[in-house]
Design a protein around this motif. Structure first.
Motif, PDB file in Angstrom:
ATOM      1  N   LEU A  13       0.821  -1.208   0.000  1.00 17.12           N
ATOM      2  CA  LEU A  13       0.000   0.000   0.000  1.00 17.12           C
ATOM      3  C   LEU A  13       0.856   1.259   0.000  1.00 17.12           C
ATOM      4  O   LEU A  13       0.632   2.190  -0.787  1.00 17.12           O
ATOM      5  N   SER A  14       1.849   1.293   0.875  1.00 16.62           N
ATOM      6  CA  SER A  14       2.714   2.474   0.935  1.00 16.62           C
ATOM      7  C   SER A  14       3.526   2.633  -0.347  1.00 16.62           C
ATOM      8  O   SER A  14       3.716   3.747  -0.841  1.00 16.62           O
ATOM      9  N   SER A  15       3.983   1.530  -0.911  1.00 19.82           N
ATOM     10  CA  SER A  15       4.751   1.595  -2.159  1.00 19.82           C
ATOM     11  C   SER A  15       3.906   2.143  -3.306  1.00 19.82           C
ATOM     12  O   SER A  15       4.406   2.841  -4.184  1.00 19.82           O
ATOM     13  N   ALA A  16       2.617   1.818  -3.289  1.00 21.31           N
ATOM     14  CA  ALA A  16       1.714   2.326  -4.322  1.00 21.31           C
ATOM     15  C   ALA A  16       1.382   3.793  -4.111  1.00 21.31           C
ATOM     16  O   ALA A  16       1.259   4.568  -5.070  1.00 21.31           O
ATOM     17  N   LEU A  17       1.263   4.200  -2.845  1.00 28.07           N
ATOM     18  CA  LEU A  17       0.777   5.545  -2.547  1.00 28.07           C
ATOM     19  C   LEU A  17       1.856   6.615  -2.556  1.00 28.07           C
ATOM     20  O   LEU A  17       1.612   7.742  -2.991  1.00 28.07           O
ATOM     21  N   LEU A  18       3.032   6.281  -2.066  1.00 28.15           N
ATOM     22  CA  LEU A  18       4.063   7.308  -1.924  1.00 28.15           C
ATOM     23  C   LEU A  18       4.421   7.987  -3.246  1.00 28.15           C
ATOM     24  O   LEU A  18       4.567   9.210  -3.281  1.00 28.15           O
ATOM     25  N   PRO A  19       4.545   7.261  -4.362  1.00 28.56           N
ATOM     26  CA  PRO A  19       4.793   7.958  -5.636  1.00 28.56           C
ATOM     27  C   PRO A  19       3.634   8.869  -6.040  1.00 28.56           C
ATOM     28  O   PRO A  19       3.853   9.951  -6.592  1.00 28.56           O
ATOM     29  N   ILE A  20       2.403   8.440  -5.759  1.00 33.38           N
ATOM     30  CA  ILE A  20       1.235   9.254  -6.099  1.00 33.38           C
ATOM     31  C   ILE A  20       1.223  10.542  -5.286  1.00 33.38           C
ATOM     32  O   ILE A  20       1.027  11.641  -5.818  1.00 33.38           O
ATOM     33  N   ILE A  21       1.466  10.416  -3.979  1.00 33.50           N
ATOM     34  CA  ILE A  21       1.459  11.589  -3.115  1.00 33.50           C
ATOM     35  C   ILE A  21       2.629  12.507  -3.446  1.00 33.50           C
ATOM     36  O   ILE A  21       2.485  13.737  -3.474  1.00 33.50           O
TER      37      ILE A  21
END
Length: 353
Positions: free
Chosen positions: A244-252
């Motif tokens: 989840l964090s790997s998916a979200l951090l680039p987006i954020i």
């Protein structure tokens, strides 16, 4: 009232009309209301998919299903354009019992309705972003019909800027169960992202129970009825949060250059799980906080459910509904103080080569 509460009341009204029609047939005529049980049952299924499986939804759907079974004969008569001049004794008795159940459930829905927070009062804007996994990368879904496996709720206040919070709800809760908490943080100047991963990209059970409308209910059921299965599923905690964090951090990171603080509820990620999210020797986040560590927070892993899920709070924790939003405000304040303290501590820490 929230959209979910209004939806539950609408379903109960339709069921009530269907059951109460036995009192209004005085002369031979067609019975178009016999189609209501089928319509209501279909709407119940749509409602389950939209809002997820809950105890109240199951009860309403159960009544709708039995009401449909009892009305099949009436529906066939209406389809064949046959008039109705009376109802059988057994049908009347079952309809009355069903109507009583509908009235009781309506009272429960009203008494245990979630507290509604007015985002306009707090000057907070909300948005939902749906992401699909394509070629090992998450991109915004191009169509409402696309199956989104990553759902991100975003809260932005008028004075937001400089600090962002990524909330990753626990497996026993959902983003909606933290909405007043997120609105309070956004009002106080944080940009808040609340996100969950679903479907085949989630790793808890490895089957249909990882879907958006089943996951939370399945986890709660396993925790209470099959602890061994729950413990086995919970072993995937680090893998899930890492995905989840790997998916979200680039987006954020693409949307903001704010300091980023990761917040969980009942998942201690202070070591191990997020280590992979380091690039160029610099962490992709500035701190990790676990709400479950707050001693005055009575429902860890579930969120402030005395406001967002009062029925669950009453029957699981014997906590009464709270329409004042106190607990959401309290844990938000504790978190803000912890973040400010961490910033002060980092400034007072001597730089070392």
């Amino acid at each position: 009232m929230t959209n979910q509460t209004l939806g539950e009341l609408l379903l109960l009204v339709l069921l009530g009309i269907s059951c109460a029609r036995i009192f209004f047939t005085r002369q031979a005529r067609l019975d178009p209301l016999s189609a209501l049980p089928l319509i209501t049952l279909v709407l119940c299924v749509v409602f389950q998919v939209a809002f997820g499986l809950t105890g109240m939804n199951i009860l309403i759907t159960g009544i709708a299903f039995f009401n449909f079974i009892w009305n099949i004969r009436s529906l066939v008569r209406f389809h064949n354009k046959l008039v109705v001049d009376h109802f059988g004794i057994m049908f009347i008795i079952l309809s009355i019992l069903n109507l009583i159940a509908v009235i009781v459930l309506t009272v429960f829905v009203i008494i245990y309705r979630p507290a509604k927070i007015n985002t306009k009062t707090y000057a907070v804007q909300t948005s939902r972003q749906r992401y699909c996994l394509k070629e090992n990368a998450y991109t915004e879904c191009s169509s409402p019909l696309d199956y989104a496996t990553l759902i991100v709720e975003k809260y932005t206040g008028e004075n937001s800027g400089g600090k962002s919070i990524l909330l990753m709800p626990g497996v026993l809760s959902s983003s909606s169960m933290y909405e007043p908490f997120c609105v309070k943080l956004a009002h106080d100047g944080y940009t808040v992202y609340s996100a969950q991963l679903f479907g085949k990209e989630a790793v808890w059970f490895g089957d249909l129970r990882d879907s958006r409308f089943l996951r939370r209910f399945s986890m709660m059921y396993s925790q209470k009825k099959n602890p061994e299965e729950y413990e086995e599923a919970f072993k995937h905690k680090d893998e899930y949060y890492n995905k989840l964090s790997s998916a979200l951090l680039p987006i954020i990171s693409a949307q903001s250059t704010d300091k980023l603080y990761i917040v969980t509820d009942g998942a201690d990620l202070s070591s191990g799980s997020l280590i992979s999210n380091i690039s160029g020797g610099k962490k992709a986040y500035d701190g990790i906080f676990d709400l479950a560590a707050i001693p005055t927070y009575p429902t860890p892993e579930y969120g402030p459910i005395e406001q967002t899920y009062p029925l669950l709070a009453k029957f699981y924790f014997d906590i009464e509904r709270d329409g004042t939003l106190y607990m959401s405000s309290h844990i938000a304040t504790v978190l803000e103080r912890s973040i400010e303290q961490s910033i002060i501590d980092s400034l007072n820490t001597p730089y070392s080569h």
